[in-house]
Design an enzyme around this catalytic site. Sequence first.
Site, PDB file in Angstrom:
ATOM      1  N   GLY A   1      -6.049   4.637  44.868  1.00  0.00           N
ATOM      2  CA  GLY A   1      -6.656   5.631  43.996  1.00  0.00           C
ATOM      3  C   GLY A   1      -8.114   5.280  43.730  1.00  0.00           C
ATOM      4  O   GLY A   1      -8.548   4.150  43.974  1.00  0.00           O
ATOM      5  N   CYS A   2      -8.866   6.243  43.219  1.00  0.00           N
ATOM      6  CA  CYS A   2     -10.300   5.991  43.049  1.00  0.00           C
ATOM      7  C   CYS A   2     -10.543   4.903  42.009  1.00  0.00           C
ATOM      8  O   CYS A   2     -11.339   3.994  42.237  1.00  0.00           O
ATOM      9  CB  CYS A   2     -11.032   7.275  42.691  1.00  0.00           C
ATOM     10  N   TYR A   3      -9.861   4.975  40.871  1.00  0.00           N
ATOM     11  CA  TYR A   3     -10.074   3.953  39.857  1.00  0.00           C
ATOM     12  C   TYR A   3      -9.632   2.571  40.339  1.00  0.00           C
ATOM     13  O   TYR A   3     -10.362   1.584  40.168  1.00  0.00           O
ATOM     14  CB  TYR A   3      -9.339   4.303  38.562  1.00  0.00           C
TER      15      TYR A   3
ATOM     16  N   THR B   1      -9.611   1.443  43.309  1.00  0.00           N
ATOM     17  CA  THR B   1     -10.586   0.968  44.282  1.00  0.00           C
ATOM     18  C   THR B   1     -11.755   0.282  43.586  1.00  0.00           C
ATOM     19  O   THR B   1     -12.119  -0.865  43.897  1.00  0.00           O
ATOM     20  CB  THR B   1     -11.099   2.146  45.132  1.00  0.00           C
ATOM     21  N   GLY B   2     -12.355   1.003  42.628  1.00  0.00           N
ATOM     22  CA  GLY B   2     -13.506   0.436  41.922  1.00  0.00           C
ATOM     23  C   GLY B   2     -13.146  -0.816  41.144  1.00  0.00           C
ATOM     24  O   GLY B   2     -13.926  -1.778  41.093  1.00  0.00           O
TER      25      GLY B   2
END
Lengths: 343, 343, 343, 343
Positions: free
Chosen positions: C150-152, C154-155
């Site tokens: 997911g994007c979160y 990943t970061g």
Amino acid sequence: MKDSLRVAIIGVSGYGGGELFRLLSSHPNVRIAHIAAETRANESLASIFPHLPHWGKIEKFPEDRPWEDVEVVFTAMPAGQSGKVARAYRDTPVRIIDLGPDFRFSSRERFQEWYKMDHPFPEGLSRATYALVEWNRDAIRKSEILACPGCYPTGALLGILPFAKNGFLGDGPIIVDGKSGVTGAGRGLTLETHFPEIAEAIRAYKPLDHRHVPEMEQGIEQLSGMPATVIFVPHLVPINRGLLSTIYMRLSKPLTAKEAQEVLRRAYREERQIVFPGVPPHTGGVRGTNLTAIHAECREDMLVVMTAIDNLVKGAAGQAIQAMNVMCGFPEETGLPMIGAFP
Amino acid sequence: MKDSLRVAIIGVSGYGGGELFRLLSSHPNVRIAHIAAETRANESLASIFPHLPHWGKIEKFPEDRPWEDVEVVFTAMPAGQSGKVARAYRDTPVRIIDLGPDFRFSSRERFQEWYKMDHPFPEGLSRATYALVEWNRDAIRKSEILACPGCYPTGALLGILPFAKNGFLGDGPIIVDGKSGVTGAGRGLTLETHFPEIAEAIRAYKPLDHRHVPEMEQGIEQLSGMPATVIFVPHLVPINRGLLSTIYMRLSKPLTAKEAQEVLRRAYREERQIVFPGVPPHTGGVRGTNLTAIHAECREDMLVVMTAIDNLVKGAAGQAIQAMNVMCGFPEETGLPMIGAFP
Amino acid sequence: MKDSLRVAIIGVSGYGGGELFRLLSSHPNVRIAHIAAETRANESLASIFPHLPHWGKIEKFPEDRPWEDVEVVFTAMPAGQSGKVARAYRDTPVRIIDLGPDFRFSSRERFQEWYKMDHPFPEGLSRATYALVEWNRDAIRKSEILACPGCYPTGALLGILPFAKNGFLGDGPIIVDGKSGVTGAGRGLTLETHFPEIAEAIRAYKPLDHRHVPEMEQGIEQLSGMPATVIFVPHLVPINRGLLSTIYMRLSKPLTAKEAQEVLRRAYREERQIVFPGVPPHTGGVRGTNLTAIHAECREDMLVVMTAIDNLVKGAAGQAIQAMNVMCGFPEETGLPMIGAFP
Amino acid sequence: MKDSLRVAIIGVSGYGGGELFRLLSSHPNVRIAHIAAETRANESLASIFPHLPHWGKIEKFPEDRPWEDVEVVFTAMPAGQSGKVARAYRDTPVRIIDLGPDFRFSSRERFQEWYKMDHPFPEGLSRATYALVEWNRDAIRKSEILACPGCYPTGALLGILPFAKNGFLGDGPIIVDGKSGVTGAGRGLTLETHFPEIAEAIRAYKPLDHRHVPEMEQGIEQLSGMPATVIFVPHLVPINRGLLSTIYMRLSKPLTAKEAQEVLRRAYREERQIVFPGVPPHTGGVRGTNLTAIHAECREDMLVVMTAIDNLVKGAAGQAIQAMNVMCGFPEETGLPMIGAFP
């Protein structure tokens, strides 16, 4: 406050309705008696808007037994709905101030043509007044129904009428290039107003074909006596509030910019809510207020007038309250902030 | 890559210059040999832009001993500066592609009148070509100096010329209502472009008096043969990139919207970088690309043409690279992305 | 291009799917063979996105007779949907790269608990690899199904793992304060993402309770061997693209900022798509790219790591293509722009 | 209005000063007697702000012969400036309400350490009160100089103090992740606040090293008696107004979310200007008002408190007026709108 004017707001869940609540709740001569919204009945204001307080319950308008404890009803509803409210109150002393389109056209046929539906209360049309306050005060005072102008016609007419009324305009269409913030498109969900689709973008929509065209043309003719053709292209701009109208007109004879600006100042010299920044107006300067900022420039016989309003205030709720103030004999700026919050 | 075209970018620290670097650094036929910026010499690219890599050192352009290891020099500089670069390269085979205003006017006097300074290299004016690629390809191929059109003239001329060139226009001025993103105002700090002053606001600036007016009028006359008066009001809109031009013209005889759209399609049928969305164009659809999206609507004899470009690409760096591709015989879209990043 | 890898994109009408099309259409080793979207079948790409070209017809995925002319299928679909696609291709050589959540958890029960539905293809879970490329390359090369983070996560994981893996972390929860652009919430219409509700505003949502929490905790444990508790509050910020993660961790012993930055540089010294701006990263610097910008600061035993990604690229489509490149043996940056368009 | 409180505003050309003018000009108990701004003396208000009226002339503060016809002087000036104003009024009954940093620290050395300058009026420090109204009312009533808290400390302390004061906090630092609109950075021009650099972007700045850290630590200790370490990372978000603080604290023993919310309600049960939305607060809901919206969530012994304020109102001008109301015995909300303009 037993002498306060008792008012109702129908359509409180939309942006115009929310703004009516914001402004009326601190109006010193008004007491809000009812708030209603078809689809949000029984909810609280605080649950549908992040900035509004808990305040009683939202009702449904009781069409069969309309509220009797009100003197003025504000309607901020889709086409065809406020006409029903006005009909429910016919032959009563209750006055209707409509922010929607039902009573803007004086002709039933024109309403039908542009809104593709029968008018819900055609008898009301002759009792209604087009409530562009600056140009129609006398009629507003004694009217039963007030039809508040659309946001684009408000910005356009305030720029056009000083020149149309006083014989300055030459031949040819009046061109209105409108730029509106996204609240102008309402609170209903659409892909066009989904944040990522419009943030960082500009677009025109319904060029030449917007319902506000016949309203502008009727407004110019009725209020200035001069028939006009309006070429209108509205644009959506990624801001919340603000409506800038850039209006291009051919003059009957050349004017200097200074002379054109003088025409505006003379036309509005009594108006406390019209301001002359002396430079092209900035929508940020009128945000949150009922002010109109206006400016003109010329090149030979071509005149450009620019007007800036807050589409939710002067273009909707504020203009309605200004009209109510006139109708009820309150000072015209009562309850309307003269300084907005910038930035 | 020993056969690559060796290029230099002067003015790399501005938005147009940064965009030249972005696009040229992935152009398959180009090698960047020098980058320069007067005020940021000796810094690294990465220290002046958050999106650019460490890449050698930024130089100052050596006016006295201009670089000899380049074939094309891109200049993205304030008025009066790129003329000096062109002068330094006169009588050499190095070709200049100027994104600034120095070579846009064919007349020295007009430059002086609008920019309030002497032209730095008046002999260059006759060697320069106005590089609106779609309308001036042949001249571009053999020119020593290319003057890339300003962003507003690019958007306006691409909408006007198909009608002006083919005799569709009637009397009266052409009205151009321009809306630009804030990068169009450059990277220099001003109160007008300080975030809080323009976010959540729209404003017109320099109505009727912008330097792009004489450029548009000259462009229409030179490229279509028809003299024209342009009434132009630019507006600042709170987006980074995007330039929408809404152009109002009187037709010599009424057209339907379909006929007007057909005029556009015929004029640009060979152009891969002009697109016809079939609806009013959305600046988001061309963001990051060299595309122009175009659409037309009519009401009797009034024509409205809308064009959308990215002001930093088709309005600046991309158009310059497109012109370089033509000048150097590369396929015209080389190095120019055909699909942008939306949203 | 007969040797190109033939791929399909299912879910092309969402933002992640549109971004897959943008990037894959210029990938030199790929040919797009099919595009599909459940609700927009038979429309053209150009009609559903303003930036995409006319390109064949959008299909519906034929679950009963899955396409045979593809080697890789990208799925960008709601929970429970891509599992069905993977099931349709079981026992075939077709590889699935899933941008959705179906294969992120290694446990069927955890999926069920957080997504409130049965897993559509539980047998697939053991064949799937969590495709955080920088930390899982070897497994990606030989996997049948890739579950893109997911994007979160990943970061967050890119900031946490260098410290977790190398024993720098002390006791206590890891705090992740995430700020995401609105495209992260998808293209579906909601009041929360209606332009006026979020422009000019910031808000947290689902504090402590987001589905990305167990994904982060699992990711830390699986990839570093260290169990962790994550306290996560995501925020919606009015930008289109960009995800900034501010991560607060307790160190096992004090580090200087320089030492902490050195840990990051060492961990990622081979990574061409991770950059070290030397200052707190700016989401504008990675927009449109697959880059991760990262920085660290310390105060005694408290460490703050900040990572910036484009949520639609490194947080979705770009990371998926990076994983495809690894899986298929292409250079890892192929088809992924290293310089974005700023501003 | 002869009994009105006569006030002056010094620093009227900044955003805090403009907001003081907006609010004070409609305050029923106040008359503005002077406005001043060092760099804009002799200009009119309307020429420096698009939303303010023509209003006398802007003065320079006459340090040698300070105005005698005022009772309260508001100072919204850079560090080191308002101290001089306070010094000029020492031994007079004129009271100073400072929006700047000069009197926030109780120690001269700490001021010197963080602002790198000598304190202009060290004797004033002991006469000054830290004017966080909700926690310091009694001291405010009798103080000569009020030091209004910085915007970040305001949002943070209002969330932290109910737990710190009542013994709910366990060991470990308090983590404050702040997100501020761009007006928080002031009206001075910087590249960081140039529109294109920050629109469509998020960034942290001065992580762990902001001057507000020692102010928060001092505020917690002085107002709750508990010493604290604050880990603070401020972020710039592309909105005009709004400050969201997400505060992570370790509890001395686990609480449920409901219990934590109850702690907040109890602490602020008498406060009319603190609201409990029951969900994570939305900065849009407090825009233009002096309200603080607050919410809490828990996961075991980790507590997250979120506060939303308008950085120019509760974070600056509104808080100053609230303190003036307390100091002068007016009802505390006088002149402060309870409903903002949303959207």
